[in-house]
Design an enzyme around this catalytic site. Structure first.
Site, PDB file in Angstrom:
ATOM      1  CG  HIS A 183      -2.195  -0.899   1.139  1.00 28.07           C
ATOM      2  ND1 HIS A 183      -3.202  -0.444   0.642  1.00 28.07           N
ATOM      3  CD2 HIS A 183      -2.365  -2.192   1.479  1.00 28.07           C
ATOM      4  CE1 HIS A 183      -4.297  -1.448   0.699  1.00 28.07           C
ATOM      5  NE2 HIS A 183      -3.566  -2.271   1.282  1.00 28.07           N
TER       6      HIS A 183
ATOM      7  CE  LYS B  34      -7.770  13.520   0.395  1.00 30.36           C
ATOM      8  NZ  LYS B  34      -7.918  12.422  -0.272  1.00 30.36           N
ATOM      9  NE  ARG B  35      -4.416   7.555   6.366  1.00 25.37           N
ATOM     10  CZ  ARG B  35      -3.217   7.540   6.082  1.00 25.37           C
ATOM     11  NH1 ARG B  35      -2.178   7.796   6.743  1.00 25.37           N
ATOM     12  NH2 ARG B  35      -2.745   7.319   4.692  1.00 25.37           N
TER      13      ARG B  35
ATOM     14  CE  LYS C  39      -3.792  10.513   3.121  1.00 24.32           C
ATOM     15  NZ  LYS C  39      -4.730   9.802   2.151  1.00 24.32           N
TER      16      LYS C  39
ATOM     17  CB  THR D 158     -11.105   4.536  -1.450  1.00 30.44           C
ATOM     18  OG1 THR D 158     -10.618   4.729  -0.183  1.00 30.44           O
ATOM     19  CG2 THR D 158     -10.199   3.409  -1.682  1.00 30.44           C
TER      20      THR D 158
ATOM     21  CE  LYS E 188     -14.743   5.818   0.697  1.00 31.23           C
ATOM     22  NZ  LYS E 188     -13.877   6.063   1.828  1.00 31.23           N
TER      23      LYS E 188
HETATM   24  C1  LIG Z   1     -12.699   6.508   2.075  1.00 33.34           C
HETATM   25  C2  LIG Z   1     -12.239   6.842   3.575  1.00 33.34           C
HETATM   26  C3  LIG Z   1     -10.864   7.015   3.709  1.00 33.34           C
HETATM   27  C4  LIG Z   1      -9.817   7.100   2.753  1.00 33.34           C
HETATM   28  O1  LIG Z   1      -9.670   8.384   2.385  1.00 33.34           O
HETATM   29  P1  LIG Z   1      -8.861   8.763   0.833  1.00 33.34           P
HETATM   30  O2  LIG Z   1      -9.047  10.088   0.724  1.00 33.34           O
HETATM   31  O3  LIG Z   1      -8.850   7.752  -0.089  1.00 33.34           O
HETATM   32  O4  LIG Z   1      -7.394   8.709   1.715  1.00 33.34           O
HETATM   33  C5  LIG Z   1     -10.663   7.438   5.146  1.00 33.34           C
HETATM   34  N1  LIG Z   1     -11.345   7.469   5.965  1.00 33.34           N
HETATM   35  C6  LIG Z   1     -12.854   7.188   5.891  1.00 33.34           C
HETATM   36  C7  LIG Z   1     -13.448   7.404   7.120  1.00 33.34           C
HETATM   37  C8  LIG Z   1     -13.111   6.739   4.606  1.00 33.34           C
HETATM   38  O5  LIG Z   1     -14.509   6.654   4.584  1.00 33.34           O
END
Ligand SMILES: *Cc1c(COP(=O)(O)O)cnc(C)c1O
Length: 817
Positions: free
Chosen positions: A361, A552-553, A558, A662, A666
């Site tokens: 990853h 996101k984190r 990022k 991901t 979404k």
């Molecule tokens: C989808 C999701 C992530 C991943 O987000 P990225 O922007 O792809 O890093 C992290 N936390 C939650 C709660 C999510 O639903």
């Protein structure tokens, strides 16, 4: 005519209401009049579990009796989100539940809100595991998710009055957990420590201590497949819970010491590992759940057999290693086969090699897990011997494959030198059958950079499986309005099982009336989020502004910094009279992000964003046209409310750093337009939705690499773009810290002197793309047409498709007969 194929149970709402009454009375001992919304939630969870029970049992029977190889998904994280709505959907009880709850005099929202979201994961990797087990069940593939039932998941985030992140423990298990079934009878023993001795010419491990791994089973219901798989999360318990002698001598702490030591193993997700004991605890966790899971699989697939023929093990189950956390399972299976079942090394190796596959990853070489050999030897002395022998075998094999001595040296699984270390990613790559990256670009970079030596010599092992997300949770449950519109547009709801069918919406993007319906859905979702934010966080969000989201984190790569600096630059321009606020598109920039507790600059970025919000939102010169909102405690629930309401989402990582992402998927599936770099799965999303329907900016991977090679100087960009300079100077001058110039000094210093992820170098390009965004947003019909095309062309990003790719490229199995 609309064809409806969603599962629907034959029981009526009033029958379901009777079941709830019965649960309340005979399990919980309360009348409907005495019951709280939380009681009704527990009753509903128990009732829906009963409805799924037959399918769960037949699925397990068919898995054991059939000849279909199962998948064991080994993951340190499963970020499941709330279960009730998902279970109701798959049991076909959604309408009955809504009506039954109302008939009992309760508010449906209150009952759903009573469920507490478990936080057994950090972010994308854990959510991926959850999406994958949903898809496995929905495709009817026999599978187990194997992980840890942490007593405390990821911390609950709050902000103090200075806007700083405060971490609170997440006591999710102090609420009722009606979904998990603890099965003491199927516990496994997990040994640690001690030494290895020679007995009758054999190596024998004499462990020093042990813990009891107790499984907690969760149902994983499939959508319209009639299948219910199992997520088995292990809880650590002590064998000698209590020292009565010590207790009677009033040594109360000593009396519970063994219990505390054992239970610490499943106490928290990712214990801080900057200390030696912290590292030890993490390795204990990794071994704990992989050891228990391997033994569990043998118990499940060879029931009652003392001397099973384990040469058939790879035909029974294939283990997917979700990142390096479960890689210690490789020497564990070798040990079990050799020491416990008497197989010779070569047979054990063949079985092990066929059983395991590894998903990587990351791309950063320094992010690949490495354990000190000393620590492994202390906790798992027999495993260290096996790892060393694997390394010797590997070195010998390499000598036959290449003359390049330096390359062989670079590939060592166990490093040489004074403090030898074990490279878990290398162990997994060599010992398993396949290695995959999680998006096309990432898989290519894995081969070209991160694991280059391996791909040179073992090219056939490498493959790609682009990540995906489950449409059940992230479209159907999160966005019922859009789901209804899609079903109306396609004339069927079958798309929830076959997301490629969304392509049928492409012609409808030329139908203005349909586009307007889509726009209305988005507006209703925006109002919905505004109500959610008010009710839960007392935050005001104006639905008449563009919702522009970055969730996101929090991590430097990022680049939340890039977003906030652009916003500050606009603010500075308005204050300096260079930008007419009346010409600005009204926007609400919405952030959600947790920072790792020990990550100083990430936490400071949160503080900065919160204080920018305070200043900008309250400045009358801004006339409410720029708003910044930081939603606390970003989790699945927040994601489910916010993503359907978002119009523009930010995927602005430095190219080559985000393996896949991901949330980008979404958002596209929920009709947001993306502003992003050519990174991770953005590349594939843009290729599918069309370059005209994606706001691209920024350096490419090659440009980033060239810039590192030529020496990167962030100051050059600071000096050459006055807007950027103005923004950074504004932060440094104390505008967002009550005049204090020191508050953000470390952040400013990093931007000007290091800026490893090149935020400053991409700043101007990021600004330039904003005018395109504003122009398009001015034409709502065109904007929504493009957003709808994002939905129509993103069906590929279903996790069902990811799982089909895994089945074909790696697992070589399929649905149960
Ligand atoms: C989808 C999701 C992530 C991943 O987000 P990225 O922007 O792809 O890093 C992290 N936390 C939650 C709660 C999510 O639903």
């Amino acid at each position: 005519m609309t064809e409806l194929t969603a599962p629907k149970s034959s029981i009526t709402s009033s029958e379901f209401a009777d079941e709830l009454r019965e649960q309340l009375k005979y399990t919980q001992g309360v009348t409907v009049e005495q019951a709280t919304a939380a009681d009704v939630y527990v009753a509903a969870a128990t009732a829906v579990r009963r409805h799924l029970m037959d399918s769960w049992m037949t699925t397990q029977q068919d898995m054991i009796n059939g000849n279909t190889k199962a998948v064991g998904y080994l993951s340190a994280e499963f970020l499941m989100g709330k279960q009730l709505r998902n279970a109701l959907l798959n049991a076909g009880l959604t309408e009955q539940f809504d009506e039954a709850v109302e008939s009992l005099g309760f508010d449906v929202q209150d009952v759903v809100d009573a469920e507490y979201e478990p936080g057994l994961g950090n972010g994308g990797l854990g959510r991926l595991a959850a999406c994958f087990i949903d898809s496995l069940a929905s495709l009817g593939v026999p599978a187990f998710g194997y992980g840890i039932q942490y007593k405390y998941g990821i911390f609950r985030q709050e902000f103090d009055e200075d806007g700083k992140q405060v971490e609170r423990p997440d006591y999710w298990l102090s609420n009722e957990d009606p979904w998990g079934h603890i099965d003491y009878g199927r516990s496994q023993r997990v040994n640690f420590g001690g030494e290895v001795v020679e007995e009758n010419g054999k190596r024998v491990w004499k462990p020093a201590w042990a813990v009891r791994a107790v499984p907690v089973d969760y149902m994983v219901p499939g959508y319209a497949s009639g299948r219910v798989n199992t997520l088995r999360l292990w809880q650590a318990k002590s064998y000698d819970e209590f020292d009565l002698l010590a207790f009677n001598k009033s040594e109360y702490m000593k009396a519970v010491e063994p219990q505390v030591k054992a239970e610490n193993i499943s106490k928290i997700l990712y214990p801080e590992d900057s200390t030696e004991v912290g590292k030890e605890l993490r390795l204990e966790q990794q071994y704990f759940f992989t050891c228990a899971s391997i033994h569990d699989a043998i118990r499940v697939f060879y029931p009652g057999q003392d001397k099973p023929d384990l040469t058939t093990f790879p035909d029974k189950i294939t283990f997917q290693l979700n990142d390096t956390h479960p890689v210690i399972g490789i020497p564990e299976l070798m040990r079990v086969l050799i020491d416990e079942y008497g197989y010779d090394w070569d047979t054990a190796w063949t079985i092990t090699n066929k059983t395991f596959n590894y998903t990587c990853h990351t791309l950063l070489p320094e992010a690949l897990e490495v354990w000190s050999a000393k620590l492994i030897g202390k906790l798992l002395p027999r495993h260290l011997e096996i790892i060393k022998k694997i390394n010797e075998q590997f070195m010998a094999e390499l000598t036959g494959l290449t003359d390049d001595a330096e390359k062989i040296e670079r590939m060592r699984i166990v490093t040489d030198g004074k403090e030898p270390a074990v490279r878990m990613a290398y162990l997994a790559t060599y010992a398993g059958s396949h290695v995959n990256g999680v998006a096309e670009l990432h898989s290519q970079l894995l081969k070209d950079v991160t694991l280059r030596d391996f791909s040179d010599l073992y090219d056939k092992k490498f493959t790609n499986v682009t990540n995906g997300v489950t449409p059940r949770r992230f479209i159907k449950l999160a966005n019922p309005r859009l789901s209804n519109l899609i079903t109306e547009g396609l004339g069927t709801d079958k798309w929830l099982e076959d997301l490629d069918m969304l392509e049928g919406l492409v012609p409808l993007a030329q139908d203005d009336e349909f586009v307007k319906k889509f726009a209305q859905v988005k507006m209703d979702n925006k109002i919905g989020f505004s109500n959610f934010a008010k009710r839960n966080f007392n935050i005001d969000v104006d639905p008449n502004t563009m919702y522009n989201t970055m969730i996101k984190r929090l991590h430097e790569y990022k680049r939340q910094s890039l977003k906030i600096l652009e916003l500050i630059a606009d603010y500075a321009d308005v204050k300096a009279g260079k930008l007419d606020i009346d010409k600005v598109t009204p926007r609400t920039v919405i952030f959600g992000a947790k920072a790792a507790p020990g990550y100083y600059l990430a936490k400071m970025t949160i503080q900065l964003i919160n204080n920018v919000a305070k200043v900008v939102n309250n400045d009358p010169d801004i006339k409410g046209k720029l708003n910044v909102v930081f939603v606390p405690n970003y989790n699945i629930r927040v994601a489910q409310h916010l993503i359907p309401a978002t119009e523009l989402d930010e995927q602005i990582s430095q190219a080559g750093k985000e393996a896949s992402g991901t949330s980008n998927m979404k958002f596209a599936l929920n009709g947001a337009l993306t502003v992003g770099t050519l990174d991770g799965a953005n590349v594939e999303i843009r290729a599918r939705v069309g370059a005209d329907n994606f706001f691209l900016f920024g350096m490419t991977v090659d440009e980033v690499e060239a810039m590192y090679a030529n020496g990167y100087d962030p100051r050059k960009y600071y000096e050459s773009d006055p807007r950027l300079k103005g923004a950074i100077d504004m932060v440094a001058s104390g505008v967002f810290s009550n005049g204090d110039e020191d508050t953000y000094e470390p952040l400013v210093h990093d931007w000007l002197n290091k800026d490893w992820f090149m935020t400053l170098a991409d700043f101007t390009a990021y600004h330039d793309v904003q005018s395109q965004i504003e122009t398009l947003y001015g034409d709502q019909l065109e904007w929504n047409r493009k957003a709808l095309l994002n939905v129509a062309n993103s069906g590929y990003f279903s996790s069902d498709r990811s799982i089909e790719d895994y089945l074909e490229r790696i697992w070589k199995t399929g649905p149960m007969a």
